[in-house]
Scaffold this motif. Sequence first.
Motif, PDB file in Angstrom:
ATOM      1  N   HIS A  47      32.365  17.930  36.655  1.00 64.64           N
ATOM      2  CA  HIS A  47      33.634  17.851  37.369  1.00 64.64           C
ATOM      3  C   HIS A  47      34.765  17.701  36.354  1.00 64.64           C
ATOM      4  N   GLY A  48      35.605  18.723  36.260  1.00 59.74           N
ATOM      5  CA  GLY A  48      36.710  18.645  35.311  1.00 59.74           C
ATOM      6  C   GLY A  48      37.248  20.012  34.973  1.00 59.74           C
ATOM      7  N   GLY A  49      38.495  20.053  34.524  1.00 57.37           N
ATOM      8  CA  GLY A  49      39.126  21.330  34.210  1.00 57.37           C
ATOM      9  C   GLY A  49      39.286  22.145  35.475  1.00 57.37           C
ATOM     10  N   GLY A  50      38.826  23.389  35.401  1.00 57.28           N
ATOM     11  CA  GLY A  50      38.929  24.254  36.579  1.00 57.28           C
ATOM     12  C   GLY A  50      37.700  24.251  37.452  1.00 57.28           C
ATOM     13  N   THR A  51      36.764  23.345  37.168  1.00 59.22           N
ATOM     14  CA  THR A  51      35.533  23.255  37.967  1.00 59.22           C
ATOM     15  C   THR A  51      35.529  21.930  38.725  1.00 59.22           C
ATOM     16  N   HIS A  52      35.232  21.996  40.012  1.00 58.77           N
ATOM     17  CA  HIS A  52      35.309  20.810  40.875  1.00 58.77           C
ATOM     18  C   HIS A  52      34.024  20.688  41.679  1.00 58.77           C
ATOM     19  N   LEU A  53      33.402  19.526  41.630  1.00 57.84           N
ATOM     20  CA  LEU A  53      32.187  19.297  42.398  1.00 57.84           C
ATOM     21  C   LEU A  53      32.536  18.957  43.846  1.00 57.84           C
ATOM     22  N   TRP A  54      31.823  19.559  44.759  1.00 59.03           N
ATOM     23  CA  TRP A  54      32.063  19.350  46.192  1.00 59.03           C
ATOM     24  C   TRP A  54      31.977  17.875  46.564  1.00 59.03           C
ATOM     25  N   THR A  55      30.946  17.208  46.054  1.00 57.23           N
ATOM     26  CA  THR A  55      30.758  15.796  46.408  1.00 57.23           C
ATOM     27  C   THR A  55      31.907  14.939  45.887  1.00 57.23           C
ATOM     28  N   LYS A  56      32.391  15.246  44.688  1.00 58.37           N
ATOM     29  CA  LYS A  56      33.541  14.512  44.138  1.00 58.37           C
ATOM     30  C   LYS A  56      34.797  14.811  44.950  1.00 58.37           C
ATOM     31  N   MET A  57      34.925  16.064  45.353  1.00 57.74           N
ATOM     32  CA  MET A  57      36.078  16.457  46.162  1.00 57.74           C
ATOM     33  C   MET A  57      36.135  15.625  47.449  1.00 57.74           C
ATOM     34  N   LEU A  58      34.998  15.472  48.110  1.00 61.08           N
ATOM     35  CA  LEU A  58      34.970  14.682  49.344  1.00 61.08           C
ATOM     36  C   LEU A  58      35.293  13.216  49.083  1.00 61.08           C
ATOM     37  N   ASP A  59      34.875  12.719  47.920  1.00 61.94           N
ATOM     38  CA  ASP A  59      35.157  11.320  47.570  1.00 61.94           C
ATOM     39  C   ASP A  59      36.637  11.101  47.256  1.00 61.94           C
ATOM     40  N   GLU A  60      37.228  12.087  46.569  1.00 65.66           N
ATOM     41  CA  GLU A  60      38.588  11.901  46.054  1.00 65.66           C
ATOM     42  C   GLU A  60      39.692  12.354  47.003  1.00 65.66           C
ATOM     43  N   ALA A  61      39.402  13.304  47.873  1.00 62.23           N
ATOM     44  CA  ALA A  61      40.455  13.894  48.717  1.00 62.23           C
ATOM     45  C   ALA A  61      40.969  12.901  49.738  1.00 62.23           C
ATOM     46  N   SER A  62      42.271  12.952  49.982  1.00 64.28           N
ATOM     47  CA  SER A  62      42.896  12.017  50.925  1.00 64.28           C
ATOM     48  C   SER A  62      42.732  12.444  52.379  1.00 64.28           C
ATOM     49  N   GLY A  63      42.605  13.745  52.604  1.00 59.74           N
ATOM     50  CA  GLY A  63      42.577  14.237  53.980  1.00 59.74           C
ATOM     51  C   GLY A  63      43.968  14.412  54.572  1.00 59.74           C
ATOM     52  N   GLN A  64      44.996  14.057  53.790  1.00 56.32           N
ATOM     53  CA  GLN A  64      46.389  14.236  54.229  1.00 56.32           C
ATOM     54  C   GLN A  64      46.921  15.549  53.661  1.00 56.32           C
ATOM     55  N   TYR A  65      47.230  16.477  54.527  1.00 58.44           N
ATOM     56  CA  TYR A  65      47.664  17.789  54.058  1.00 58.44           C
ATOM     57  C   TYR A  65      48.911  18.237  54.817  1.00 58.44           C
ATOM     58  N   GLU A  66      49.641  19.154  54.214  1.00 63.44           N
ATOM     59  CA  GLU A  66      50.839  19.684  54.857  1.00 63.44           C
ATOM     60  C   GLU A  66      50.446  20.762  55.855  1.00 63.44           C
ATOM     61  N   LYS A  67      50.926  20.606  57.082  1.00 57.79           N
ATOM     62  CA  LYS A  67      50.643  21.615  58.106  1.00 57.79           C
ATOM     63  C   LYS A  67      51.702  22.711  58.025  1.00 57.79           C
ATOM     64  N   HIS A  68      51.247  23.942  57.911  1.00 61.08           N
ATOM     65  CA  HIS A  68      52.172  25.077  57.824  1.00 61.08           C
ATOM     66  C   HIS A  68      52.383  25.692  59.207  1.00 61.08           C
ATOM     67  N   ASP A  69      53.548  26.240  59.419  1.00 58.82           N
ATOM     68  CA  ASP A  69      53.795  27.005  60.640  1.00 58.82           C
ATOM     69  C   ASP A  69      53.057  28.330  60.520  1.00 58.82           C
ATOM     70  N   ILE A  70      52.244  28.616  61.523  1.00 57.34           N
ATOM     71  CA  ILE A  70      51.463  29.850  61.526  1.00 57.34           C
ATOM     72  C   ILE A  70      51.905  30.703  62.716  1.00 57.34           C
ATOM     73  N   ASP A  71      52.200  31.969  62.433  1.00 53.60           N
ATOM     74  CA  ASP A  71      52.457  32.935  63.499  1.00 53.60           C
ATOM     75  C   ASP A  71      51.139  33.667  63.746  1.00 53.60           C
ATOM     76  N   PRO A  72      50.421  33.337  64.831  1.00 55.93           N
ATOM     77  CA  PRO A  72      49.081  33.903  65.036  1.00 55.93           C
ATOM     78  C   PRO A  72      49.052  35.427  65.071  1.00 55.93           C
ATOM     79  N   LEU A  73      50.132  36.040  65.546  1.00 56.46           N
ATOM     80  CA  LEU A  73      50.159  37.500  65.649  1.00 56.46           C
ATOM     81  C   LEU A  73      50.341  38.183  64.300  1.00 56.46           C
ATOM     82  N   GLU A  74      50.983  37.512  63.366  1.00 54.46           N
ATOM     83  CA  GLU A  74      51.330  38.132  62.092  1.00 54.46           C
ATOM     84  C   GLU A  74      50.563  37.566  60.894  1.00 54.46           C
ATOM     85  N   ASP A  75      50.308  36.271  60.893  1.00 57.63           N
ATOM     86  CA  ASP A  75      49.709  35.634  59.719  1.00 57.63           C
ATOM     87  C   ASP A  75      48.204  35.893  59.655  1.00 57.63           C
TER      88      ASP A  75
END
Length: 568
Positions: A182-210
């Motif tokens: 885990h480091g640099g441009g390589t990320h372990l899935w298990t570490k990701m789950l441990d470290e991630a906050s779960g707080q993310y920015e919600k984007h406006d999605i246009d279902p017909l276009e996006d």
Amino acid sequence: MGVELSKPWFKHYPEEVPKTIEYDNRPLHDVLEDTATNYPDKVAIHFLGKELTYQEVYDSAKKFASYLQDLGLEKGDRVAIMLPNTPQSVIAYYGALLGGGIVVQTNPLYTERELEYQLKDSGAKFLVCLDILLPRATNVKDQTDVKDIIVTGIKDYLPFPKNLIYPFIQKREYNIVVKPEHGGGTHLWTKMLDEASGQYEKHDIDPLEDLALLQYTGGTTGYPKGVMLTHRNLVANTQMSSKWIFRAEYGKETVLGILPFFHVYGMTAVMNLSVMMAQKMILVPKFDVDTVLKLIDKQKPTLFPGAPTIYIGLLNHPKISNYDLSSIEACLSGSAPLPVEVQQQFEKVTGGKLVEGYGLTESSPVTHSNLIYENRRAGTIGLPWPDTDSKVFKPETLEEMPVGEVGEIAVKGPQIMKGYWNRPEETANTIKDGWLLTGDMGYMDEDGYFYVVDRKKDMIIAGGFNIYPREVEEVLYEHEAISEAVVAGIPDPYRGETVKAYIVLKDGKSLTEEELDQYCRENLAAFKVPKLYEFRKELPKTAVGKILRRKLVDEEKEKMKSEEANQS
């Protein structure tokens, strides 16, 4: 949605199937949020003994979204997912969408050459892959826009003690041990789950276009193309699916997930439909007949989308009668024509219903299907789905053909793609006045049932996989000993079609079947490698030098007929 209610197929619809649907105007990932809210404790995934609830899947998807955004994911960035059917494949798919990304489904069987092309063409910035695929991904990373690779392993979701044993099985089966850090441009899935906050920015999605998805499909005139599928395309086709299997109940079904999610059919008919209907998915990362029969016997799936080769494989098992398959209620077969005898035999063994459907990557994918519970017509691809119009056109003029006459099947509906990624000319050639030209030749009978008789394109469908001759031929032509090559699909009782290569060698050069087979395996995914090779002095051609692929196929069919006649 504009389909005339006087269309002949509507008279066969049971009253439970609507002719038109009011589609949810929302992003695809909202479906997971809804199901996690309404069915939080419902088991979403069963994977080799491990089970995850919809709440757990949703929480992990939010963590994945937040982690990607922390790495720099912006709305519209492409996220490639190179995984078999595992919990990670579901979590990464919905997590990428939650974060505002566009998913690029990537076949884990791809060689470095194929992977590099798809990553470059899509402009993917992130890649999720299995640990055993990391060397392949690392070797091509610098030639692409990929900045970060998230690495996971089968063992990450195995229960104890399977998680401890699996690395030894992996070494025995694949002769590879990868211990990524885990480091640099390589990320372990298990570490990701441990470290991630779960707080993310919600984007406006246009279902017909996006766009939600870039799904790659091949072509006979060049390299694979990225099919642009919007959130609306995928939501619409999933809602259509839920209406078609009207006896299936929300929160009560169990679906067998053999069809790979990196294929658009498995993605819609298993993953997205399961999430929408709060179904339990039994994930199968690799098709093995013994394993699948045991799973059916023990887990009691009620729904089983598949391909003919899957059903044939199960029916041919010598001990099939030892297993209880009676839980199966409905199966929709796609990817290749379904032989009538297979349908009848499978229904006899299970007591459930097995029907043939039809679709394309460009249509998310389903456009036609036989009705599951009544009014089925063997040998047909069935009726157009709700809000889906279909016609048969004369290829040159796009005039509508009379009932019963063969032309090119065309479809129109809310599931039809936005177009091909960065290929406006090919988009314009494929979509005319809103009609998607399928490249398949067929006809409609007076009752509105559709029949496919041939393919205008030369695509080969072997074991449910789409194989495009041009891709295989490009590899063959790169061999120093080969002067001419052509690839064709010839009839095969198990795979539907199989790949055969016809070769003309350069003067003074020699090449054995074994050497050529080894070369192809190094440069093509296993399912694209020719199963048969034939060396010839010359190939049949037109007056202008075009190789007559169809003539070779006809020769094979005649040869098979005479062999069968001699045997009888």
